[in-house]
Enzyme design. Sequence first.
Site, PDB file in Angstrom:
ATOM      1  N   ARG A  58      51.928  39.762  30.723  1.00 46.21           N
ATOM      2  CA  ARG A  58      50.573  39.268  30.387  1.00 46.21           C
ATOM      3  C   ARG A  58      50.293  39.706  28.958  1.00 46.21           C
ATOM      4  O   ARG A  58      50.285  40.906  28.672  1.00 46.21           O
ATOM      5  CB  ARG A  58      49.527  39.847  31.335  1.00 46.21           C
ATOM      6  N   HIS A 115      48.004  30.033  32.058  1.00 46.22           N
ATOM      7  CA  HIS A 115      47.999  30.960  33.204  1.00 46.22           C
ATOM      8  C   HIS A 115      48.610  30.214  34.409  1.00 46.22           C
ATOM      9  O   HIS A 115      47.930  29.873  35.364  1.00 46.22           O
ATOM     10  CB  HIS A 115      46.554  31.384  33.496  1.00 46.22           C
ATOM     11  N   GLN A 170      48.198  31.389  38.153  1.00 42.59           N
ATOM     12  CA  GLN A 170      46.870  31.090  38.673  1.00 42.59           C
ATOM     13  C   GLN A 170      46.796  29.637  39.155  1.00 42.59           C
ATOM     14  O   GLN A 170      46.306  29.359  40.249  1.00 42.59           O
ATOM     15  CB  GLN A 170      45.828  31.342  37.576  1.00 42.59           C
ATOM     16  N   ASP A 227      35.452  29.178  34.970  1.00 37.82           N
ATOM     17  CA  ASP A 227      36.044  30.449  34.541  1.00 37.82           C
ATOM     18  C   ASP A 227      35.065  31.072  33.547  1.00 37.82           C
ATOM     19  O   ASP A 227      34.109  30.412  33.112  1.00 37.82           O
ATOM     20  CB  ASP A 227      37.414  30.168  33.886  1.00 37.82           C
ATOM     21  N   CYS A 280      38.994  31.648  39.107  1.00 36.39           N
ATOM     22  CA  CYS A 280      40.174  32.525  39.076  1.00 36.39           C
ATOM     23  C   CYS A 280      39.787  33.992  39.252  1.00 36.39           C
ATOM     24  O   CYS A 280      40.615  34.789  39.661  1.00 36.39           O
ATOM     25  CB  CYS A 280      40.927  32.334  37.769  1.00 36.39           C
ATOM     26  N   ARG A 320      47.250  34.184  45.275  1.00 41.60           N
ATOM     27  CA  ARG A 320      48.054  34.672  44.143  1.00 41.60           C
ATOM     28  C   ARG A 320      49.259  35.444  44.684  1.00 41.60           C
ATOM     29  O   ARG A 320      50.377  35.284  44.209  1.00 41.60           O
ATOM     30  CB  ARG A 320      47.213  35.596  43.246  1.00 41.60           C
TER      31      ARG A 320
HETATM   32  N1   CP Z   1      42.742  35.764  37.940  1.00 37.35           N
HETATM   33  C1   CP Z   1      43.383  36.783  37.358  1.00 37.35           C
HETATM   34  O1   CP Z   1      44.417  36.606  36.708  1.00 37.35           O
HETATM   35  O2   CP Z   1      42.838  38.004  37.587  1.00 37.35           O
HETATM   36  P1   CP Z   1      43.223  39.390  36.893  1.00 37.35           P
HETATM   37  O3   CP Z   1      42.827  39.271  35.431  1.00 37.35           O
HETATM   38  O4   CP Z   1      42.449  40.415  37.631  1.00 37.35           O
HETATM   39  O5   CP Z   1      44.708  39.587  37.013  1.00 37.35           O
HETATM   40  N1  NVA Z   2      40.324  32.943  30.931  1.00 33.64           N
HETATM   41  C1  NVA Z   2      40.339  34.290  31.419  1.00 33.64           C
HETATM   42  C2  NVA Z   2      41.124  34.376  32.683  1.00 33.64           C
HETATM   43  C3  NVA Z   2      41.208  35.738  33.304  1.00 33.64           C
HETATM   44  C4  NVA Z   2      42.043  35.757  34.546  1.00 33.64           C
HETATM   45  C5  NVA Z   2      40.898  35.225  30.366  1.00 33.64           C
HETATM   46  O1  NVA Z   2      41.882  34.869  29.721  1.00 33.64           O
HETATM   47  O2  NVA Z   2      40.343  36.309  30.172  1.00 33.64           O
END
Ligand code: CP
Ligand code: NVA
Length: 318
Positions: free
Chosen positions: A115, A142, A145, A237, A277, A305
């Site tokens: 990530r 993502h 997700q 989101d 998400c 997930r």
């Molecule tokens: N939806 C998601 O990716 O959550 P986190 O940021 O908690 O991993």
């Molecule tokens: N769009 C958000 C998603 C988090 C799971 C971010 O990137 O922070």
Amino acid sequence: MNLYNYQPEKPFAQKHLLSLQSYSPDEICQVVSLGLKLKEQQKNNIKHPLLQGKTLAMIFSKSSTRTRVSFEVGMYQLGGKALFLSSSDIQLGRGETISDTAQVLSRYVDGIMIRTFKQSDVEDLAKYGTIPVINALTDLLHPCQALADIMTIYEKKHAWKWLKLAFIGDGNNVAHSLMIACSKIGMDFSISCPAGYEPDEQITASAKQNAEISGSKITITHDPKEAINGADAVYTDVWSSMGQEAEIEERKQVFAPYQVNSSLFSLAKPDAIFLHCLPAHRGEEVTEDIIDGPNSVVFDEAENRLHVQKAILALLLK
Ligand code: CP
Ligand code: NVA
């Protein structure tokens, strides 16, 4: 198409999960179908140690609750082990190159989940390493997700084709991966965002090409009512993603007309489901009555997930 009993058209040929754009509809079906099967086995306490003795390195340059916990638990349930590596603790955070990190980790572990900010870093990890790389969120995409999201929609609606998913909010990483997924599997995708916050042009162009093949329709509009009208699934989101902290106040103003509240949600189909998400900001992108209301499936979505990522891990690391 019955994903509870899916017969693959071709063997699964992917080495990584960098973006769903390189996945065929058949491969997406295989992942979701295996996710459904592993979920069923988990519920029935049937052990499935498909990754006995395998190790996954998990590199995080951004915060996470769901992704971190579901990947770690997923590896454990598959008989393997996960290593949590915060980028600020490993040498990557002190300037070691992605290329060296990829080559070194390839000597120790069986797969890498990352990530981070730049999509190109995820792609470089795959390019320089010799093991599968899984994109667990970048500024652009993502994909894990989106797989959990379409799995959840399938569980609730028993179909993908001819359904309409409305995304209300920022044309961000989550929106991009959903748009790609929908365009591959034949689900209509309608996104409504403020001017200047539309999805990436290249991703939109690819999704429109996919949609020509799958028969789905991709719509981008500034009008949230148009996007949500008749939708089977409604998604939102956060207005400010990780890394956009400096824009929070400005975005709160710009996105205010894009809040998913009962008045907007009433324009979707009466049995529309609500997805997010998570993490969510109640009172900003969504009101409490919607996210905590009877049409919300956000916790099933979060649970999925785990199941769908186990499927990805099992297919890539086997
Ligand atoms: N939806 C998601 O990716 O959550 P986190 O940021 O908690 O991993
Ligand atoms: N769009 C958000 C998603 C988090 C799971 C971010 O990137 O922070």
